[in-house]
Design a protein around this motif. Structure first.
Motif, PDB file in Angstrom:
ATOM      1  N   GLN A 105       0.822  -1.212   0.000  1.00 39.61           N
ATOM      2  CA  GLN A 105       0.000   0.000   0.000  1.00 39.61           C
ATOM      3  C   GLN A 105       0.857   1.264   0.000  1.00 39.61           C
ATOM      4  OE1 GLN A 105      -2.678  -0.625   3.304  1.00 39.61           O
ATOM      5  NE2 GLN A 105      -4.027  -1.888   2.043  1.00 39.61           N
ATOM      6  N   LEU A 106       1.883   1.259  -0.867  1.00 39.01           N
ATOM      7  CA  LEU A 106       2.774   2.413  -0.980  1.00 39.01           C
ATOM      8  C   LEU A 106       2.557   3.108  -2.319  1.00 39.01           C
ATOM      9  CD1 LEU A 106       6.090   0.853   0.366  1.00 39.01           C
ATOM     10  CD2 LEU A 106       4.647   2.535   1.520  1.00 39.01           C
ATOM     11  N   SER A 107       2.662   4.406  -2.303  1.00 44.80           N
ATOM     12  CA  SER A 107       2.632   5.169  -3.543  1.00 44.80           C
ATOM     13  C   SER A 107       3.948   4.947  -4.277  1.00 44.80           C
ATOM     14  CB  SER A 107       2.473   6.660  -3.247  1.00 44.80           C
ATOM     15  OG  SER A 107       3.640   7.155  -2.598  1.00 44.80           O
ATOM     16  N   GLN A 108       3.967   5.312  -5.544  1.00 42.96           N
ATOM     17  CA  GLN A 108       5.218   5.200  -6.281  1.00 42.96           C
ATOM     18  C   GLN A 108       6.303   6.048  -5.624  1.00 42.96           C
ATOM     19  OE1 GLN A 108       4.363   6.178 -10.404  1.00 42.96           O
ATOM     20  NE2 GLN A 108       4.310   4.013 -10.933  1.00 42.96           N
ATOM     21  N   GLN A 109       5.949   7.244  -5.179  1.00 39.04           N
ATOM     22  CA  GLN A 109       6.951   8.122  -4.564  1.00 39.04           C
ATOM     23  C   GLN A 109       7.504   7.519  -3.285  1.00 39.04           C
ATOM     24  OE1 GLN A 109       8.185  11.247  -5.890  1.00 39.04           O
ATOM     25  NE2 GLN A 109       9.724  10.488  -4.476  1.00 39.04           N
ATOM     26  N   SER A 110       6.651   6.997  -2.436  1.00 42.39           N
ATOM     27  CA  SER A 110       7.109   6.402  -1.177  1.00 42.39           C
ATOM     28  C   SER A 110       8.012   5.202  -1.427  1.00 42.39           C
ATOM     29  CB  SER A 110       5.917   5.964  -0.325  1.00 42.39           C
ATOM     30  OG  SER A 110       5.151   7.075   0.048  1.00 42.39           O
ATOM     31  N   PHE A 111       7.615   4.361  -2.365  1.00 36.76           N
ATOM     32  CA  PHE A 111       8.415   3.171  -2.664  1.00 36.76           C
ATOM     33  C   PHE A 111       9.738   3.554  -3.315  1.00 36.76           C
ATOM     34  CE2 PHE A 111       9.618  -0.707  -4.892  1.00 36.76           C
ATOM     35  CZ  PHE A 111       9.498  -1.620  -3.867  1.00 36.76           C
ATOM     36  N   ALA A 112       9.702   4.516  -4.224  1.00 34.99           N
ATOM     37  CA  ALA A 112      10.928   4.987  -4.866  1.00 34.99           C
ATOM     38  C   ALA A 112      11.900   5.534  -3.820  1.00 34.99           C
ATOM     39  CB  ALA A 112      10.605   6.050  -5.910  1.00 34.99           C
TER      40      ALA A 112
END
Length: 67
Positions: free
Chosen positions: A19-26
């Motif tokens: 449940q992570l956004s692309q920005q958070s995961f990046a």
């Protein structure tokens, strides 16, 4: 692995399962959001070192063997 698209889909599923956004995961992987987006969309010409950082963060193990 049969294509960059297959790897991208695995990465996207791993990210979404957390449940992570692309920005958070990046940010967790130490790459840019655009890089992650391109990887998830199957871009075939990405820097291998960064791809490995993302897959390691996603818990995806890649290995190679000689045929």
């Amino acid at each position: 692995m049969v294509s960059p698209s297959t790897l991208g889909l695995l990465v996207r599923r791993a990210r979404e399962s957390r449940q992570l956004s692309q920005q958070s995961f990046a940010d967790l992987a130490g790459v840019g959001r655009r890089f992650l987006s391109e990887l998830e969309n199957g871009k075939p010409t990405l820097e291998l070192g960064k791809v490995l950082k993302v897959t390691r963060t996603a818990g995806i193990e890649l290995f190679a063997r000689q045929r």
